[in-house]
Enzyme design. Structure first.
Site, PDB file in Angstrom:
ATOM      1  N   ILE A  85       0.843  -1.204   0.000  1.00 54.89           N
ATOM      2  CA  ILE A  85       0.000   0.000   0.000  1.00 54.89           C
ATOM      3  C   ILE A  85       0.878   1.255   0.000  1.00 54.89           C
ATOM      4  O   ILE A  85       0.635   2.205  -0.763  1.00 54.89           O
ATOM      5  CB  ILE A  85      -0.962   0.008   1.217  1.00 54.89           C
ATOM      6  N   TYR A 137      -2.377  -8.647  16.635  1.00 53.41           N
ATOM      7  CA  TYR A 137      -2.337  -7.625  15.577  1.00 53.41           C
ATOM      8  C   TYR A 137      -3.502  -6.641  15.722  1.00 53.41           C
ATOM      9  O   TYR A 137      -3.331  -5.423  15.656  1.00 53.41           O
ATOM     10  CB  TYR A 137      -2.389  -8.323  14.209  1.00 53.41           C
ATOM     11  N   ARG A 193     -16.236 -10.880   1.821  1.00 49.88           N
ATOM     12  CA  ARG A 193     -15.292  -9.827   2.221  1.00 49.88           C
ATOM     13  C   ARG A 193     -15.565  -8.564   1.407  1.00 49.88           C
ATOM     14  O   ARG A 193     -16.071  -8.624   0.280  1.00 49.88           O
ATOM     15  CB  ARG A 193     -13.842 -10.261   1.955  1.00 49.88           C
ATOM     16  N   GLY A 232     -10.201 -19.584  12.972  1.00 46.72           N
ATOM     17  CA  GLY A 232     -10.237 -18.156  13.311  1.00 46.72           C
ATOM     18  C   GLY A 232     -10.829 -17.274  12.223  1.00 46.72           C
ATOM     19  O   GLY A 232     -10.953 -16.055  12.398  1.00 46.72           O
TER      20      GLY A 232
HETATM   21  C1  UD2 Z   1      -8.061  -9.851   6.609  1.00 49.09           C
HETATM   22  C2  UD2 Z   1      -6.678  -9.239   6.629  1.00 49.09           C
HETATM   23  C3  UD2 Z   1      -6.035  -9.478   7.957  1.00 49.09           C
HETATM   24  C4  UD2 Z   1      -6.922  -9.022   9.106  1.00 49.09           C
HETATM   25  C5  UD2 Z   1      -8.276  -9.728   8.987  1.00 49.09           C
HETATM   26  C6  UD2 Z   1      -9.258  -9.201  10.026  1.00 49.09           C
HETATM   27  C7  UD2 Z   1      -5.815  -9.327   4.357  1.00 49.09           C
HETATM   28  C8  UD2 Z   1      -4.867 -10.003   3.442  1.00 49.09           C
HETATM   29  N1  UD2 Z   1      -5.851  -9.854   5.603  1.00 49.09           N
HETATM   30  O1  UD2 Z   1      -7.982 -11.243   6.700  1.00 49.09           O
HETATM   31  O2  UD2 Z   1      -4.806  -8.761   8.008  1.00 49.09           O
HETATM   32  O3  UD2 Z   1      -7.059  -7.626   9.045  1.00 49.09           O
HETATM   33  O4  UD2 Z   1      -8.863  -9.422   7.687  1.00 49.09           O
HETATM   34  O5  UD2 Z   1     -10.481  -9.854   9.934  1.00 49.09           O
HETATM   35  O6  UD2 Z   1      -6.453  -8.338   4.051  1.00 49.09           O
HETATM   36  N2  UD2 Z   1      -9.345 -17.770   1.494  1.00 49.09           N
HETATM   37  C9  UD2 Z   1      -9.529 -18.897   0.712  1.00 49.09           C
HETATM   38  N3  UD2 Z   1      -8.442 -19.393   0.056  1.00 49.09           N
HETATM   39  C10 UD2 Z   1      -7.199 -18.845   0.152  1.00 49.09           C
HETATM   40  C11 UD2 Z   1      -7.021 -17.714   0.968  1.00 49.09           C
HETATM   41  C12 UD2 Z   1      -8.126 -17.198   1.638  1.00 49.09           C
HETATM   42  O7  UD2 Z   1     -10.637 -19.444   0.627  1.00 49.09           O
HETATM   43  O8  UD2 Z   1      -6.266 -19.357  -0.485  1.00 49.09           O
HETATM   44  C13 UD2 Z   1     -10.506 -17.194   2.186  1.00 49.09           C
HETATM   45  C14 UD2 Z   1     -10.264 -17.114   3.681  1.00 49.09           C
HETATM   46  O9  UD2 Z   1     -10.656 -18.311   4.291  1.00 49.09           O
HETATM   47  C15 UD2 Z   1     -11.157 -15.923   4.055  1.00 49.09           C
HETATM   48  C16 UD2 Z   1     -11.146 -15.038   2.803  1.00 49.09           C
HETATM   49  O10 UD2 Z   1     -10.674 -15.858   1.745  1.00 49.09           O
HETATM   50  O11 UD2 Z   1     -12.455 -16.352   4.329  1.00 49.09           O
HETATM   51  C17 UD2 Z   1     -10.240 -13.826   2.914  1.00 49.09           C
HETATM   52  O12 UD2 Z   1      -8.971 -14.254   3.377  1.00 49.09           O
HETATM   53  P1  UD2 Z   1      -7.727 -13.239   3.472  1.00 49.09           P
HETATM   54  O13 UD2 Z   1      -6.612 -13.999   4.124  1.00 49.09           O
HETATM   55  O14 UD2 Z   1      -7.454 -12.599   2.176  1.00 49.09           O
HETATM   56  O15 UD2 Z   1      -8.254 -12.073   4.412  1.00 49.09           O
HETATM   57  P2  UD2 Z   1      -8.980 -12.108   5.840  1.00 49.09           P
HETATM   58  O16 UD2 Z   1     -10.280 -11.419   5.668  1.00 49.09           O
HETATM   59  O17 UD2 Z   1      -8.968 -13.454   6.440  1.00 49.09           O
END
Ligand code: UD2
Length: 323
Positions: A16, A146, A214, A275
């Site tokens: 970013i 975090y 998301r 989580g």
């Molecule tokens: C985001 C932020 C994290 C934190 C969190 C708070 C990002 C990269 N991460 O995590 O820092 O702020 O929000 O809630 O912005 N998924 C799949 N396959 C994959 C990877 C992910 O299905 O290979 C799913 C994962 O299970 C989740 C969604 O995609 O339901 C988003 O995953 P993520 O890791 O991009 O972001 P998130 O929302 O878990």
């Protein structure tokens, strides 16, 4: 029109931060970047070349901060250990960088009379409460070190405003994506992972049934939010969500990426990630009303832009590992 004279961007060689640096340089600002290159990369600043001073150093270095914040109009604070997983496995280290580092940045800014500090916070502060969309007035419920550190950064910002009159603005980013976000681990942003999968013809892993949602916000919109936060008088002392107010299902995300990349690969389904929250979506009425911010990049445009970046050979950059 030149808006800023001198700015410091901590974490300016990161995903970013480097996009923000490009916009600041384009506005005519004199930009210094402080980055320890732990997750940032010099190559992220290739496009701005010599117009930026890159200082390789740490936000915990008091003397360095004191030197770099002198005569700055605005400091954009993006340096952090951004991995939630890393904060869980080493909470003391992420506390040291994210908490102590942030306090040192704020302290140097107050001592040197910096006009405003814009800080990167996160939607992680909301936790996994069922009420959607998330508004800034909801009680925070951090579920990882975090998230605690991002929330405490917001509290420190408010206290520095009250005690010392330092102007701060905190931006709670939802799921930011775009060029230069690299899929270096399974915990990297899902869009970086899915796009690299599509480009390399590998199946993505979908955790759970893919019904989770998301709010994906393009990095270009995040940059605009930063510039508004730095320049609008009414932003001082505030905390704003930065998202789109629109959520996308993970399964639909993969379908759209396939459509745009003209590929067809069946995903592999794996058990839900421990989580994980089910749904996330921002209420952006506060930033819209106060700063006239509206996201401009649709998910289709943003994914095309991200795919184009990968297609142009950026998958070969060091640190990149297709999943
Ligand atoms: C985001 C932020 C994290 C934190 C969190 C708070 C990002 C990269 N991460 O995590 O820092 O702020 O929000 O809630 O912005 N998924 C799949 N396959 C994959 C990877 C992910 O299905 O290979 C799913 C994962 O299970 C989740 C969604 O995609 O339901 C988003 O995953 P993520 O890791 O991009 O972001 P998130 O929302 O878990």
């Amino acid at each position: 029109m030149k808006v800023f004279s001198r700015v410091l961007v901590t974490g300016g060689a990161g995903f970013i931060g480097s996009h923000l640096v490009e916009a600041l340089v384009a506005s005519g600002a004199e930009v210094t970047v402080l980055d320890n290159l732990s997750t940032g990369h010099r190559r992220n600043l290739d496009s701005v070349g010599k117009s930026v001073t890159l200082v390789e150093g740490d936000i915990r270095d008091r003397a360095l901060l004191d030197q770099l914040t002198r005569s700055c109009d605005v400091v954009f604070h993006h340096a952090a250990i951004v991995s939630v997983t890393q904060s869980v496995s080493d909470p003391a280290l992420s506390c040291d960088v994210n908490d102590l580092g942030t306090v040192r940045v704020l302290d140097a800014c107050r001592k040197n009379g910096v006009g405003r500090v814009v800080m990167a916070s996160s939607s992680a502060v909301y936790g996994d409460g069922p009420i959607l969309p998330k508004t800034e007035t909801m009680p925070a419920c951090p579920l990882s070190p975090y998230a605690v550190q991002k929330l405490s950064g917001e509290h420190y910002a408010a206290v520095f405003g009250r005690l010392y009159g330092l102007e701060t603005v905190c931006l709670r980013y939802f799921n930011v994506y775009g060029p230069r976000q690299t899929p270096s681990s399974p915990y990297s942003g899902v869009i970086s992972l899915f796009v690299s999968n599509a480009v390399s013809g590998r199946p993505p892993t979908i955790y759970g049934d893919g019904s989770q949602t998301r709010d994906f916000v393009h990095v270009g919109d995040v940059v605009r939010a930063n510039l508004l936060a730095a320049t609008q008088k009414a932003a001082a002392g505030r905390v704003f969500n930065v998202g789109t107010g629109v959520s996308t299902r993970i399964r639909d995300l993969w379908d759209t990426i396939q459509e745009l990349s003209l590929t067809k690969t069946a995903p592999v389904f794996a058990p839900p990630r421990a989580g994980d929250i089910q749904d996330s979506c921002s209420d952006i009425s506060a930033i819209t009303q106060c700063l006239d911010f509206t996201p401009k990049v649709t998910i289709h445009q943003g994914l095309s832009d991200t795919l184009a970046w990968y297609h142009h050979g950026n998958g070969k950059i060091p640190g990149y590992r297709a999943q």
